[in-house]
Design an enzyme around this catalytic site. Structure first.
Site: not given
Ligand code: AMP
Length: 398
Positions: A9, A89, A178, A239, A383
């Site tokens: 990633n 990813r 996600h 955020r 993941e």
């Protein structure tokens, strides 16, 4: 030894890596190279639970960091020779990448093209892919897209009510993020329910520093809270999530913000951090609100309020619900956030088992609702395992 996949990633200043057992999802070796391009670059990893940290030279780039990761792998001969592919990813696959795929020059070009929608992420992914191709030239490399899971969203869900030409000409629409996490926990929920995924109506809430929630009807994603970028939807660590778009124009026209300042404000200075003025970290806020800090309490209350609103609206979309799933750092570990959320949903037939809610944390997965309630699960996401399985499929079985 089982076959393994090196899952990468690559971010703008970091590379997270994990060697994943494709059969079991276990990660015998995992770590992170961070502060790349800065003076304090470092490689940290754990092998069979033993932690090691290596200082990297100043301004180490992606290529040098991957070479260092390669040297770490060389020290674990058996593990290294069991690695059969590399899975990357990739955050944004746009409409072009509907599923994972073997990386060739065209795919790389496509990921680079999509950088206009996710500049920080996709350019770092391309740098990571090229470095990994240099470091592991004999291994097939596969791209697994965060957005691909949401290809099943119907058009009326993914379009914004803007002039249609903006979608046609510029791809402005909801994409969702996600995806690997929502995919993983929805399948785990189906397993816990003892049903086929195609028979399951689910709501999966991935609550971490970034937060997203997905409505899944008969096994397929039909709506999700993140949108054109990962800024839309729930309140997150830094955020703001959903907001009247006029706030952006007001900041620009009346308060002299630049577009870049608006973006930084909404992405990096808002959410739990912005409201609490203390921290983006849920643990810190829970501790502080227990000590009576009003700002910490307000931030957590807003987080839960937005989450409850989404759950209610997604119940309306998916029909009779089989299970609500919590995952991500907060969803997996915060008994407090789960308890506060479910307490507000009591009138919709939800209630928690206090003991299960307190005990299902720190990597444990399972039911946290009581016998009278609709099913609520906390599930530790994986993941990397989704990426590893897709990588093997694309590299050897497709
Ligand atoms: P992630 O981005 O998935 O790693 O999640 C990070 C978030 O999970 C941060 O807000 C952490 O404070 C939160 N988190 C991790 N462990 C706990 C915990 N035991 N209780 C509450 N929040 C936690």
């Amino acid at each position: 030894m089982n076959q393994h996949v090196l899952v990468l990633n690559c971010g703008s200043s970091s590379i997270k890596f994990a060697i994943i057992d494709a059969e079991t999802g276990a990660a015998p070796l995992q770590g992170i190279a961070e502060n790349l391009g800065a003076h304090n670059a470092q490689l940290r990893y754990s092998f069979d639970g033993k932690k090691t940290a290596i200082e990297l030279s100043d301004n180490t780039n992606h290529k040098e960091a991957l070479a260092s990761i390669g040297r770490v792998l060389k020290q674990h001969d058996a593990l290294q020779s069991s690695i059969i592919a590399v899975g990357h990813r990739v955050v944004h696959g746009g409409e072009r990448f509907e599923q994972s795929c073997l990386i060739d020059p065209l795919v790389k070009e496509g990921i680079r093209d999509l950088a206009k929608m996710a500049p920080l992420h996709n350019l770092a992914h391309v740098a990571g892919i090229e470095s990994a191709q240099d470091a592991f030239p004999d291994l097939p490399q596969v791209a697994v897209f965060d957005t691909a899971y949401f290809q099943t969203l119907p058009k009326h869900a993914y379009l914004y009510a803007l002039p249609y030409a903006l979608y046609e000409q510029h791809g402005i629409r909801k994409y969702g993020f996600h995806g690997s996490s929502h995919h993983f926990v929805s399948h785990e929920a189906a397993r816990l329910l003892n049903k086929g995924i195609g028979q399951c109506n689910l709501i999966t809430a991935h609550l971490g520093n970034g937060c997203s929630i997905t409505a899944i009807k008969q096994g397929k994603a039909i709506d999700t809270s993140m949108g054109f970028t990962p800024l839309e939807g729930l309140v997150m660590g830094t955020r703001c999530g959903d907001i009247d778009p006029s706030v952006a124009t007001f900041l620009i026209e009346s308060l002299d913000y630049s577009a870049a300042q608006v973006s930084a404000l909404m992405n990096k200075q808002s959410g739990l951090q912005g409201i609490s003025q203390l921290s983006n970290d849920c643990r810190t806020l829970e501790e502080q609100q227990a000590l009576g800090n009003e700002n910490a309490k307000l931030a957590l209350d807003m987080f839960v309020h937005r989450l409850v609103k989404y759950i209610g609206s997604y119940i309306a979309l998916v029909g009779p619900l089989d299970a609500l799933v919590f995952t991500g750092g907060i969803g997996e570990n915060s008994s407090y956030i789960r308890q506060q959320t479910i307490a507000q949903l009591a009138h919709m037939g939800f209630s928690l088992d206090e003991t299960l809610n307190a005990e299902t944390r720190f990597g444990r997965s399972g039911r946290i609702s009581d016998a009278t309630s609709k099913s609520v699960f906390a599930i530790a996401t994986n993941e990397e395992w989704v990426i590893a399985k897709d990588t093997i499929h694309c590299a050897f079985k497709a």
